[in-house]
Design a protein around this motif. Structure first.
Motif, mmCIF file in Angstrom:
data_model
loop_
_atom_site.group_PDB
_atom_site.id
_atom_site.type_symbol
_atom_site.label_atom_id
_atom_site.label_comp_id
_atom_site.label_asym_id
_atom_site.label_seq_id
_atom_site.Cartn_x
_atom_site.Cartn_y
_atom_site.Cartn_z
ATOM 1 N N ASP A 136 0.855 -1.188 0.000
ATOM 2 C CA ASP A 136 0.000 0.000 0.000
ATOM 3 C C ASP A 136 0.890 1.237 0.000
ATOM 4 N N ARG A 155 -5.966 5.120 -8.283
ATOM 5 C CA ARG A 155 -5.593 5.640 -6.973
ATOM 6 C C ARG A 155 -5.188 7.113 -7.060
ATOM 7 N N THR A 227 -12.819 -0.049 -5.976
ATOM 8 C CA THR A 227 -13.153 1.261 -6.540
ATOM 9 C C THR A 227 -14.557 1.208 -7.133
#
Length: 281
Positions: A136, A155, A227
């Motif tokens: 991450d 992102r 998402t």
């Protein structure tokens, strides 16, 4: 026709779910994890063509694999950026000297970073590249384990609105950032096949642009990162999905990237970019 599909190439990701896509080529869509695997899959014959950012085909040519470029997207100026923490004392690319930068090394991230550093008289060797892999990167940046992060869609859109981050470079100010659709000479695609691939990519791109809500829903349905459709719709609407056959201008861009990465020591020898497919038939 075995078509490679990885999550970060949205054009082929959508094509794999788009009704009638590549129907004239009897398609088999082959999923795989990331663009840097494309050359190995082409080399083994597992796929016949794939789509990536600009750097993986240059990496393949650096290995002597004989890349054949088929088509190119429009530039994607909104699809990459470099972030630092909002509370850091890093205010520009020049401040990154000696710092740890999270990125997918060997992707367009490497080129974006190299060109950004070069503009400040720095080189890749002046920073520590930290492979993000499956970690991450956002958390690593916020927790101080890295000093900057090269981010891309989807992102990227979340990062832009994050109060804990500050943007210092956008992709469009630095590199063209196209998607390239490519194969290897050993695959032996015919001139008719390469023309057909380019034409079908362009057709699908037009349909995606005309129906971004449908495209976003398809992306959300198959999104492992969670998402949602609203976020994907913003990504789709921000992107030019037009595709054209590769021409001399695109190959010149690729050569400039190859030369830049060689200057920075990413390659140990110069890389010569190949000719358009129609020039070698």
């Amino acid at each position: 026709m075995r078509i490679g599909v990885h999550p970060n190439n949205l054009h082929l990701r959508l094509a794999s779910a788009w009704p009638g896509a590549f129907a004239g080529l009897d398609p088999i869509f082959v999923p795989y994890s990331e663009g840097r695997d494309t050359a190995a899959l082409l080399e083994s014959g597992a796929i016949h063509f794939g789509g990536t950012g600009s750097t993986p085909p240059i990496e393949a040519d650096a290995r002597g694999l004989g890349v054949e470029y088929v088509a190119a997207s429009a530039p994607r100026p909104a699809n990459g950026a470099i972030f630092v923490r909002a509370d850091s004392n890093l205010n520009s690319i020049a401040d990154l000297a000696g710092r740890r930068i999270s990125l997918i090394d060997g992707s367009f991230h490497t080129y974006l970073l190299a060109r950004s550093l070069e503009g400040e008289g720095l080189a890749l060797a002046d920073v520590e590249r930290v492979e993000s892999g499956t970690r991450d990167s956002l958390a690593e940046l916020l927790e101080g384990r890295v000093d900057a992060w090269v981010a891309m869609s989807p992102r990227l859109e979340k990062a832009i609105g994050h109060a804990g981050l500050r943007l210092i470079v956008r992709c469009g100010a630095t590199i063209p950032n196209r998607s390239l659709f490519w194969s290897l000479a050993r695959i032996g695609l015919s001139a008719a096949e390469t023309a057909g691939i380019a034409s079908e990519l362009a057709r699908i791109g037009s349909e995606i642009a005309a129906d971004p809500v449908r495209a976003a829903r398809l992306l959300a349905e198959n999104d492992r990162g969670g998402t949602g459709a609203d976020a994907w719709e913003r990504v789709v609407r921000s992107r030019d999905f037009s595709v054209v056959p590769v021409d001399a201008a695109v190959l010149a861009e690729q050569q400039e990237e190859a030369d830049t990465l060689f200057r920075h020591g990413h390659f140990d020898r110069a890389v010569a970019i190949g000719r358009p497919p129609e020039a070698v038939k």
